[in-house]
Design a protein around this motif. Structure first.
Motif, PDB file in Angstrom:
ATOM      1  N   GLU A  24      42.282  33.711  32.919  1.00  0.00           N
ATOM      2  CA  GLU A  24      41.051  33.784  33.443  1.00  0.00           C
ATOM      3  C   GLU A  24      39.899  34.279  32.703  1.00  0.00           C
ATOM      4  OE1 GLU A  24      38.871  35.949  37.522  1.00  0.00           O
ATOM      5  OE2 GLU A  24      40.819  36.307  37.314  1.00  0.00           O
ATOM      6  N   SER A  27      39.412  30.846  30.712  1.00  0.00           N
ATOM      7  CA  SER A  27      38.576  29.892  31.603  1.00  0.00           C
ATOM      8  C   SER A  27      37.027  30.390  31.857  1.00  0.00           C
ATOM      9  CB  SER A  27      39.261  29.961  32.976  1.00  0.00           C
ATOM     10  OG  SER A  27      40.507  29.506  32.777  1.00  0.00           O
ATOM     11  N   GLU A  28      36.781  31.670  32.126  1.00  0.00           N
ATOM     12  CA  GLU A  28      35.473  32.020  31.916  1.00  0.00           C
ATOM     13  C   GLU A  28      34.862  31.915  30.839  1.00  0.00           C
ATOM     14  OE1 GLU A  28      33.389  34.339  34.560  1.00  0.00           O
ATOM     15  OE2 GLU A  28      34.625  32.635  35.644  1.00  0.00           O
ATOM     16  N   ARG A  85      29.772  39.074  33.427  1.00  0.00           N
ATOM     17  CA  ARG A  85      30.951  38.212  33.959  1.00  0.00           C
ATOM     18  C   ARG A  85      32.181  38.846  33.440  1.00  0.00           C
ATOM     19  NH1 ARG A  85      29.447  32.161  34.469  1.00  0.00           N
ATOM     20  NH2 ARG A  85      31.522  31.817  35.138  1.00  0.00           N
ATOM     21  N   LEU A  89      35.424  40.966  35.257  1.00  0.00           N
ATOM     22  CA  LEU A  89      36.698  40.199  35.002  1.00  0.00           C
ATOM     23  C   LEU A  89      37.817  41.349  34.656  1.00  0.00           C
ATOM     24  CD1 LEU A  89      38.388  37.688  34.890  1.00  0.00           C
ATOM     25  CD2 LEU A  89      37.927  38.004  32.312  1.00  0.00           C
TER      26      LEU A  89
END
Length: 118
Positions: A24, A27-28, A85, A89
């Motif tokens: 993740e 991907s972020e 973000r 996360l």
């Protein structure tokens, strides 16, 4: 190549949970930095960490990136989005107190960065 180098004393429940976090994160970063996923490097080290006289969960993350050209006129907004973000996360996967998360951002020049040619 954008790089996220992270260190924590958080113990993931399983290898799968650790891999989910890394997937993740990559991907972020790919979306935020507007780079293809294969050009993103994410590192995570488990280590002993001590902050404010406590071994409670703590997290350090350093992000090295090239500012996307379309963000040149809005760098502060770009950095706020990146920080928000990535903080969300990290908290999603570790539940660490946000006051025990330290993030460092380093902008690299295009000339000094590794070039992904895939």
């Amino acid at each position: 190549m954008p790089i996220a180098q992270m260190k924590t004393n958080f113990k993931f429940d399983s290898d799968a949970a650790r891999t989910d976090f890394l997937d993740e994160a990559a991907s972020e970063l790919s979306v935020i930095l507007r780079k293809p996923l294969p050009a993103i490097m994410v590192m995570l080290d488990d280590c002993s960490m001590y902050m404010n006289k406590s071994e409670d969960t703590v997290f350090f993350a350093e992000f090295r990136y090239i500012l996307p050209q379309e963000c040149a006129d809005c760098k502060s907004e770009f950095l706020k989005e990146l920080a928000d973000r990535m903080l969300a996360l990290i908290q999603k996967h570790t539940h660490v107190d946000p006051y025990r998360i330290y993030m460092q951002f380093t902008e690299m020049t295009r000339e000094g960065a590794w070039r992904y040619t895939g």
